[in-house]
Each structure stands twice: as C-alpha cells, then as structure tokens.
Design a protein around this motif. Structure first.
Motif, short mmCIF file in Angstrom:
data_model
loop_
_atom_site.label_atom_id
_atom_site.label_comp_id
_atom_site.label_asym_id
_atom_site.label_seq_id
_atom_site.Cartn_x
_atom_site.Cartn_y
_atom_site.Cartn_z
N TYR A 15 -5.29 5.46 0.77
CA TYR A 15 -5.28 6.41 1.97
C TYR A 15 -5.76 5.66 3.09
N VAL A 16 -6.69 5.08 3.33
CA VAL A 16 -7.23 4.29 4.11
C VAL A 16 -6.19 3.30 4.81
N LEU A 17 -5.63 2.43 3.85
CA LEU A 17 -4.77 1.43 4.15
C LEU A 17 -3.48 2.01 4.91
N LEU A 18 -2.90 3.08 4.49
CA LEU A 18 -1.80 3.61 5.00
C LEU A 18 -1.90 4.32 6.28
N THR A 19 -3.29 4.76 6.56
CA THR A 19 -3.56 5.22 7.99
C THR A 19 -3.31 4.34 9.23
N VAL A 20 -3.07 2.99 8.80
CA VAL A 20 -2.70 1.85 9.74
C VAL A 20 -1.36 1.65 9.68
N GLY A 21 -0.67 2.22 8.79
CA GLY A 21 0.74 1.62 8.70
C GLY A 21 1.74 1.99 9.50
N LEU A 22 1.45 2.18 10.77
CA LEU A 22 2.47 2.59 11.93
C LEU A 22 2.23 1.60 13.02
N LEU B 126 8.58 2.07 9.31
CA LEU B 126 7.12 1.22 9.32
C LEU B 126 6.29 1.91 8.20
N LEU B 127 6.06 3.47 8.05
CA LEU B 127 5.25 3.79 6.92
C LEU B 127 5.82 3.36 5.46
N ALA B 128 7.22 3.26 5.26
CA ALA B 128 7.46 2.90 4.12
C ALA B 128 7.13 1.30 3.83
N LEU B 129 7.47 0.68 4.93
CA LEU B 129 7.15 -1.02 4.71
C LEU B 129 5.59 -0.91 4.44
N ALA C 199 -0.59 -2.82 -11.28
CA ALA C 199 -1.27 -2.22 -10.58
C ALA C 199 -2.00 -2.92 -9.62
N MET C 200 -2.98 -3.83 -10.11
CA MET C 200 -3.83 -4.54 -9.19
C MET C 200 -3.11 -5.29 -8.08
N THR C 201 -1.81 -5.79 -8.71
CA THR C 201 -1.12 -6.60 -7.68
C THR C 201 -0.38 -5.65 -6.72
N SER C 202 -0.21 -4.42 -7.00
CA SER C 202 0.39 -3.56 -5.77
C SER C 202 -0.68 -3.32 -4.92
N MET C 203 -1.78 -2.85 -5.25
CA MET C 203 -2.67 -2.63 -4.44
C MET C 203 -3.10 -3.98 -3.31
N ALA C 204 -3.07 -4.91 -4.02
CA ALA C 204 -3.28 -6.15 -3.36
C ALA C 204 -2.33 -6.48 -2.15
N LEU C 205 -0.99 -6.33 -2.69
CA LEU C 205 0.13 -6.28 -1.54
C LEU C 205 -0.04 -5.25 -0.75
N THR C 206 -0.55 -4.14 -1.03
CA THR C 206 -0.57 -3.01 0.19
C THR C 206 -1.88 -3.33 1.01
#
Length: 507
Positions: free
Chosen positions: A153-160, A282-285, A356-363
């Motif tokens: 949630y926090v990380l995606l709120t800056v994804g634009l 941008l959000l999808a990225l 899953a940990m790798t996905s979160m690290a990439l996010t």
C-alpha cells in the motif's frame, strides 16, 4: 491345590479403590482468539515499519513549496475561508468540503505560510490506510500477508508522476476512508462502514465507489435488510446534513450537476486515452512484481484466490471511478491502490516464500526510483508561479485584490493577495481543462450562471491587477470577449513574465 484368597465385604459395602497418583495442576487453557485478533507482537513491529516506510517514500513532498495546482487551489480556499469566506458561495470548487476544511484547520493551527502541516497529515493518512489494509490481510490470510499488504500500500501510493503522488490533495485523504469501509464491513459493523463511505465521498465524490465492495461483503454475510438499512442510513445522513447546511440546490450544483460540460470528452480526440494509458502504465510499472504474481496465481487453470470476491469488485469499482469525467489525471488512479495492494499480497501468499520476498524487494526498488524522480522532477511551472507571484506583489499592496486568469491558482497563495473572484481558475468560465485540451473551450461552455456573477464581481470591486497567464492556450484573455472588453476599458499592460501578461488598473 491352594485356593486364591478371596476378600469378602460386608453386605452393602463397596470395595476400596486403589489410590491414584496425584495429578499435576492443569495448565490454564489459552484464551479464545476471536477471528482477526492480532498477536501482541504484530502491531508493535509492523506499525513503526509502516511509519518509517511512509516517511521515506514521501520525503520528496517536503522538497518544494507546491506540487500541483490542486494544492494551490486548496491553500487559496483555506485562506479565503479564514477571511470569512463561505464555501459554495464566495469560495467555490467542484469538490466536497472535507479536504478544504482540513487545510483550513491546519492553517488555523500552524499558520498559512507553508504546506508542511498538510504534508504531515498526508503521511498520517497513508499510514492509517496501510494499517487498515494490513489488518484486513491479517484477518484473511495471516501475518506474512499483512506485512506484504501494508508495505505494498505504501509503496504503490508513490507509483505515479510525483506531481500526482507527493501532493497533499483529495485522493490521499480519501483512500483511508475507503479501506476503513472494507475493514468495518468485514466485521459486520455496518453503521461504521456507512460512515466511512460517507467520509470517502465527502473527500472526493468518486470515493463513494467503495459502496460496491461493501455491498458484496454484506451479501456474503447474508446480513439482511436491517444491516442494509444501517449501512445506507449511515452513508447518506452525513451527506444530507451537509447538503442542508450549504443549501441543497447549491451543494448539489457544485459537487454534481454544475459540471456537465467539464465531464464531457466531446472533441477531445485521443488525448484522454493517451493520458489514461500513461497513468495506468506508470502504476502498472510500480506494481509490476505484484501484478506478475497475481497473474501467475489466477491465470488459466490456476486456483482462485480465497476471500477476494469483494476485492475484485473493489478493483473494478475503483477503475470505473477513475474514468469519471474522462480527464484521466494521474492522481485519479490512486484510487486503485488499496485493492491492488491487497490482491497482490494475497497472490504472494500462494507462491514460494523466497519468490514472494523477491517480488516485494523489486517493488521496493521500483518505488525508490519513483522517490528519486520526486527529488529531480521538473520545477518549470513552480518557478514560473513564484516569478508571477513576485511580480504581483511588486505591483500591488497587501489589501489589493487581483485576478489570475489561468489554471494555476497557487499564485494567489504565493503572492499573499486575495482573489478578485470566487472563480480561482479560468476553467470555471471557459471549460478549459488540461486533461482534455482545447475541446469545447469558450464563454458559452462556462458553468451555468458563471459569467453574470463574474461580471458583477468585476463591477463591484475591480481588481487592481489582472494576470493573463494563458500563455497561448485557447482560453487566453483576448480570446474571451467579456474579459477582453474589461481589459480594454480599464487596464494597461505593465509587464510580461515568461509569457504571462501583467495588466494594471489605469488610474
């Protein structure tokens, strides 16, 4: 042969029982753990993490005075309200009242010279929204998923674009209400869910879209008509109360019926679609690792995610709400963040923990790139606004009123000069919008009744200075007959700043 001895008992007597070894005292049974109740160590570890993560991702918001015209509009509104203005009368906008009131309250407590108080409020809003998202995930899927949902949630709120995400504007304060509505609904707290829906809608109208997933939860719980009545009453009563306080016709006009031309995309061509593709791209990225996990888990011949029917409805409703008005500004798509974060976290639960940990690290890594963009984003418009504000102050006294004819009302706040009109942008009077371009622009496309009121304002108290800040756009002052006539009759051009013409009232 010896006979076995037989013990005899008196009539009616019972044989004595062999003594049993003493029992150890039974350990007390652990208290029943109601569904969704968190273990004591959960929040003390997660909450500080969410706070630190939010501070890091929103650090760029403190790097500049303003981020976009919405912040300038809200700051100017708040100053007008402090000076005795009346919302939806002498102070107008197409938005509900909660966020202008938030700005007004922050200015009242900390002064109106800086936006740092509302930037802090935005951080609080993100942390609260992330906390609710983590709580929802923990109730449904456990602690590991809760960590993923809160962080996502926090990380995606800056994804634009940083102008859309770092600003303390409507969507940022709307999102926690939407997540709270889902949190309350899944616990069958229908009245509280209704109040949260009302809070979201009173931050921005499209926040009311969260009603759809709440109704899905109500149907899943088989809650019945009484729960539906409590939900509907709690959602409607705050809105009705404010409508009565502001006069129903006026309130409805400013937040709904008066924006018909503005909400039309006639003649816009492909511009709105390109803007939508940019925002969604941008959000999808930003969410790419989560989206990849979601596709992998829910693709063809894969099992369905459990406990997500309401989240899919929420995602669909949020995407639909983002298209209202066909403007497709980037910050509209922030409404998609909560359901996307929860669905992505649920998908990570179904794959190998290391993956899953790798996905979160990439996010998180992608989020770092967006944060870096925030520190290096172009400042051209902000620098222009500061130069115009400096010029306005040089040509006027503090008590003078000015008219900034453009789409950047932050000049009023930066120059510390009161607006000469309740219409803070030329969009109200020409229907121009940056999201739509030059389609349907001109006096005849203005909001109903806007020009008679505007002419009355100019006659009653003519502005000391008028700034034509169109800079070649189709709503320029000399393309608008009524404003051109006012300039010809009583004003002289005194300066030109970055393409903006400064007109001073003739003595």
């Amino acid at each position: 042969m010896p006979q076995p001895s037989v013990e005899r008992y008196a009539p009616g007597a019972r044989p004595a029982r062999a003594a049993s070894p003493p029992r150890a005292p039974a350990a007390p049974a652990p208290p029943a753990q109601p569904p969704g109740r968190r273990i004591p160590a959960f929040w003390p570890r997660l909450f500080p993490t969410l706070v630190v993560l939010t501070l890091l991702t929103r650090a760029p918001s403190f790097a500049r005075t303003l981020w976009n015209p919405d912040e300038g509009f809200l700051a100017t509104q708040a100053r007008q309200l402090a000076d005795g203005g009346v919302l939806y009368d002498t102070v107008v906008d197409r938005k509900p009242p909660l966020v202008p009131w938030l700005y007004r309250g922050a200015f009242g407590l900390f002064g109106d010279g800086s936006l740092w108080p509302v930037r802090i409020a935005a951080i609080v809003a993100v942390v609260v929204g992330a906390g609710f998202a983590a709580s929802i995930a923990h109730r449904r899927w456990g602690e590991r998923t809760a960590w993923a949902a809160g962080a996502a949630y926090v990380l995606l709120t800056v994804g634009l674009d940083p102008e859309d995400t770092q600003a303390a504007t409507f969507e940022v304060f709307m999102l926690p209400w939407t997540v709270a509505a889902i949190w309350c609904a899944e616990r069958s707290r229908w009245a509280w869910a209704g109040l949260a829906i009302a809070g979201a809608a009173l931050c921005k109208q499209t926040g009311g879209a969260v009603l759809l997933p709440v109704l899905v939860i109500l149907w899943q719980h088989r809650a019945g008509p009484r729960a539906l009545l409590r939900l509907g009453a709690a959602a409607a009563l705050p809105v009705l109360a404010l409508a009565l306080a502001f006069q129903p016709g006026r309130f409805l006009y400013w937040i709904a019926t008066g924006s018909g031309a503005y909400l039309s995309a006639d003649g816009s061509g492909l511009r709105p679609l390109l803007r939508a593709a940019g925002g969604l791209g941008l959000l999808a990225l930003a969410a790419l690792p989560l989206v990849a996990g979601l596709v992998a888990v829910t693709g063809p011949r894969r099992r369905r995610l459990r406990h997500t029917a309401d989240l899919w409805a929420w995602l669909a409703a949020s995407l639909g709400a983002s298209t209202v008005g066909l403007q497709f500004f980037g910050h509209y798509f922030l409404q998609v963040v909560p359901p996307l974060a929860l669905l992505g976290a649920a998908a990570l639960r179904e794959i190998h923990p290391r993956t899953a940990m790798t996905s979160m690290a990439l996010t998180a890594l992608i989020s770092c790139c967006f944060v870096g963009w925030g520190f290096t984003a172009d400042r051209t418009e902000l620098d222009h606004a500061h130069r115009v504000a400096d010029t306005v102050r040089a040509y006027t006294d503090p008590e003078d009123r000015v008219l900034l004819w453009g789409m950047h009302p932050e000049g009023y706040w930066l120059s510390q000069r009161a607006p000469a009109s309740r219409y803070l942008t030329a969009g109200f009077l020409t229907n121009f919008s940056g999201g739509r371009g030059p389609a349907r622009v001109g006096e005849r496309y203005a909001m109903d009744g806007a020009w008679p009121y505007f002419r009355w304002e100019l006659r009653r108290r003519p502005p000391q200075l008028i700034v034509d800040d169109a800079r070649g756009k189709p709503y320029g002052a000399w393309r608008v007959p009524s404003l051109r006539g006012a300039l010809e009759r009583g004003y002289e051009r005194a300066a030109r700043i970055d393409g903006a013409d400064i007109y001073v009232r003739a003595r």
